[in-house]
Design an enzyme around this catalytic site. Sequence first.
Site, PDB file in Angstrom:
ATOM      1  N   ARG A  33       0.726  -1.231   0.043  1.00  0.00           N
ATOM      2  CA  ARG A  33      -0.048   0.020  -0.003  1.00  0.00           C
ATOM      3  C   ARG A  33       0.937   1.201  -0.083  1.00  0.00           C
ATOM      4  O   ARG A  33       1.791   1.473   0.993  1.00  0.00           O
ATOM      5  CB  ARG A  33      -0.828   0.061   1.217  1.00  0.00           C
ATOM      6  CG  ARG A  33      -1.733   1.168   1.284  1.00  0.00           C
ATOM      7  CD  ARG A  33      -2.501   1.482   2.473  1.00  0.00           C
ATOM      8  NE  ARG A  33      -3.120   2.667   2.576  1.00  0.00           N
ATOM      9  CZ  ARG A  33      -3.471   3.388   3.631  1.00  0.00           C
ATOM     10  NH1 ARG A  33      -2.967   3.094   4.956  1.00  0.00           N
ATOM     11  NH2 ARG A  33      -3.928   4.723   3.539  1.00  0.00           N
ATOM     12  N   HIS A  61      -3.421  10.846   0.544  1.00  0.00           N
ATOM     13  CA  HIS A  61      -3.001  10.410   2.253  1.00  0.00           C
ATOM     14  C   HIS A  61      -2.554  12.002   2.462  1.00  0.00           C
ATOM     15  O   HIS A  61      -1.095  12.219   2.750  1.00  0.00           O
ATOM     16  CB  HIS A  61      -2.003   9.422   1.982  1.00  0.00           C
ATOM     17  CG  HIS A  61      -1.748   8.995   3.236  1.00  0.00           C
ATOM     18  ND1 HIS A  61      -1.760   7.706   3.514  1.00  0.00           N
ATOM     19  CD2 HIS A  61      -1.202   9.483   4.485  1.00  0.00           C
ATOM     20  CE1 HIS A  61      -1.410   7.235   4.950  1.00  0.00           C
ATOM     21  NE2 HIS A  61      -1.075   8.429   5.545  1.00  0.00           N
ATOM     22  N   GLU A  70      -7.667   8.177   6.264  1.00  0.00           N
ATOM     23  CA  GLU A  70      -7.924   8.687   7.764  1.00  0.00           C
ATOM     24  C   GLU A  70      -8.475  10.197   7.481  1.00  0.00           C
ATOM     25  O   GLU A  70      -8.058  11.082   8.277  1.00  0.00           O
ATOM     26  CB  GLU A  70      -6.670   8.744   8.436  1.00  0.00           C
ATOM     27  CG  GLU A  70      -6.200   7.414   8.994  1.00  0.00           C
ATOM     28  CD  GLU A  70      -5.262   7.232  10.018  1.00  0.00           C
ATOM     29  OE1 GLU A  70      -4.773   8.443  10.403  1.00  0.00           O
ATOM     30  OE2 GLU A  70      -4.777   6.256  10.378  1.00  0.00           O
ATOM     31  N   ASN A 119      -7.316   1.292  10.003  1.00  0.00           N
ATOM     32  CA  ASN A 119      -6.055   1.791  10.469  1.00  0.00           C
ATOM     33  C   ASN A 119      -6.344   1.605  11.887  1.00  0.00           C
ATOM     34  O   ASN A 119      -7.226   2.346  12.602  1.00  0.00           O
ATOM     35  CB  ASN A 119      -5.438   2.864  10.112  1.00  0.00           C
ATOM     36  CG  ASN A 119      -5.383   3.260   8.547  1.00  0.00           C
ATOM     37  OD1 ASN A 119      -5.570   2.361   7.901  1.00  0.00           O
ATOM     38  ND2 ASN A 119      -4.917   4.398   7.996  1.00  0.00           N
ATOM     39  N   TYR A 139      -4.094   2.016  15.736  1.00  0.00           N
ATOM     40  CA  TYR A 139      -2.994   2.179  16.882  1.00  0.00           C
ATOM     41  C   TYR A 139      -3.311   2.043  18.407  1.00  0.00           C
ATOM     42  O   TYR A 139      -2.547   1.382  19.003  1.00  0.00           O
ATOM     43  CB  TYR A 139      -2.325   3.458  16.318  1.00  0.00           C
ATOM     44  CG  TYR A 139      -1.715   3.743  15.073  1.00  0.00           C
ATOM     45  CD1 TYR A 139      -0.685   2.968  14.880  1.00  0.00           C
ATOM     46  CD2 TYR A 139      -2.548   3.971  13.927  1.00  0.00           C
ATOM     47  CE1 TYR A 139       0.086   2.995  13.517  1.00  0.00           C
ATOM     48  CE2 TYR A 139      -1.881   4.006  12.713  1.00  0.00           C
ATOM     49  CZ  TYR A 139      -0.780   3.371  12.464  1.00  0.00           C
ATOM     50  OH  TYR A 139      -0.104   3.387  11.201  1.00  0.00           O
ATOM     51  N   GLU A 162      -3.305  -0.290   8.217  1.00  0.00           N
ATOM     52  CA  GLU A 162      -2.300   0.229   8.737  1.00  0.00           C
ATOM     53  C   GLU A 162      -2.358  -0.487  10.251  1.00  0.00           C
ATOM     54  O   GLU A 162      -3.450  -0.301  11.028  1.00  0.00           O
ATOM     55  CB  GLU A 162      -2.316   1.580   8.947  1.00  0.00           C
ATOM     56  CG  GLU A 162      -1.902   2.454   7.961  1.00  0.00           C
ATOM     57  CD  GLU A 162      -1.831   4.041   7.925  1.00  0.00           C
ATOM     58  OE1 GLU A 162      -1.550   4.290   9.452  1.00  0.00           O
ATOM     59  OE2 GLU A 162      -2.048   4.633   7.019  1.00  0.00           O
TER      60      GLU A 162
HETATM   61  C1  FCB Z   1      -1.472   7.150  10.673  1.00  0.00           C
HETATM   62  C2  FCB Z   1      -1.361   7.827   9.286  1.00  0.00           C
HETATM   63  C3  FCB Z   1       0.290   7.372   8.771  1.00  0.00           C
HETATM   64  C4  FCB Z   1       1.423   7.216   9.996  1.00  0.00           C
HETATM   65  C5  FCB Z   1       0.737   6.482  11.092  1.00  0.00           C
HETATM   66  C6  FCB Z   1       1.647   6.361  12.153  1.00  0.00           C
HETATM   67  O1  FCB Z   1      -2.473   8.166  11.373  1.00  0.00           O
HETATM   68  O2  FCB Z   1      -2.058   7.397   8.531  1.00  0.00           O
HETATM   69  O3  FCB Z   1       0.311   7.971   7.665  1.00  0.00           O
HETATM   70  O4  FCB Z   1       1.973   8.436  10.053  1.00  0.00           O
HETATM   71  O5  FCB Z   1      -0.378   6.982  11.546  1.00  0.00           O
END
Ligand code: FCB
Length: 456
Positions: free
Chosen positions: A74, A117, A162, A287, A289, A360
């Site tokens: 990607r 992006h 995002e 995505n 985190y 992600e």
């Molecule tokens: C996300 C973004 C990506 C990267 C990660 C750590 O929010 O999409 O570009 O910076 O965080």
Amino acid sequence: MQFPPGFRFGMATSAYQIEGAADLDGKGPSIWDTFAAQPGRIRNGADGRVAIDHYHRYAEDVAHIAASGVQDYRFSFSWPRVMPGGATVNPAGLDFYDRLVDALLAAGVRPVPTLYHWDLPQELEDRGGWLNRDTAHRLADYASALAVRLGDRIHDWITLNEMNVHTLYGYGLADHAPARGLGLAALPAAHHQLLAHGLAVQVLRTHGATSVGIANQHFPVAAASEDPEDQMAAEIFRTLTNWTFSDPILLGEYPDEMIRAGVGTEDAQLDRDLELIGARLDFYGVNFYEPTAIEAPKAGKDYSGVLEVDIPEGLPFSPVPVKSDERTDFGWAIVPGALTEILTSLKDRYPHLPPVIITENGASFHDAAPGPDGRVHDPRRIAYLDAHLHAVQDAIEAGVRVDGYYVWSAFDNLEWAAGYDERFGLIHVDFETQHRTRKDSWYWYRDLIAAQSRPA
Ligand code: FCB
């Protein structure tokens, strides 16, 4: 760990974070070029002018990606490289992606590009950026130029990345480009990105795309306590940062009247927009985190430093630290179960949720330069990825269809406002020499992928 047959492993990057070549071969300025040039915006005065010079080193980079055995890569197109000013096609810009796509295909890796992006052509920002409805139509033209040139070889497309983070950090706050700081008045930027998504889906399919999705960031939002005020604050934040960006796509409507009114489009037009935005997708990119914890703001309490960004006063919610024993070096809480939780809540909320791809997931650890053995030992990244892949398996067992998983990121790169200190890569980059070194996590990922095709 065994995943269902056909499960796709990948790695992800984005244009501004890796390409460099900021004004070579006809590329125009993006809002990130402008933002980075302003003193104090990016940590240590960093910018993406050279980044990891992927523009010139793409062949070597493709070799590193392909050697891991990933099925998918990607990346994102730079809008101001392909269409400087958002206006006319730059053939040299398209040539670059033509070369990249051919290199990927020759190496047996499927290209899964993202149209947008976060690197809007500066000239479009000057005309209002995502607050201007016309920007959505400009994105559709750009999508068409890409599909005409590359649609014979690219079948899988991601529209936008995002939208929630872009709206919140770039338009609501001032921590990302274009640093508007509008608070809740940023909501029209959300709607216009959603509209751009809807228009792009239509355009790409007209040009033969067979698999179209989006990459939305999602995270569970917990209230800091049972107190009804905290519960209410968490609900507002959850709606604003999660469902505002997914309900229109997956249900064809906004989550509530306040949001619907806030996007500022008159009703009849809004209903037409939502029909377009709600078109069925082939996959839904998530995505992930970390989770978030929210409380109702308490008078006199200092909330600074909870997030990397400053939240203005007067909003009906305040982020508080997520309880977790473990954090990445970026300070993000490590809570793998939150990935299972968000995936199952998406399934519960959306009866027609398409197959999910984790577009992600990854972690920043400040990995040291290669040691005397030439290796970069990053056991904490391996543990993070391992735990999150187990969380994906748990979601699959709970009935969520997940078709793939992409690590953020293939390479250490420019982490937006945090500059080059945050290293998310499976491949270490020495930013002085541009030397690439595969980290232990790269080898771990390769072995995990290889083990999938073998019978247990
Ligand atoms: C996300 C973004 C990506 C990267 C990660 C750590 O929010 O999409 O570009 O910076 O965080």
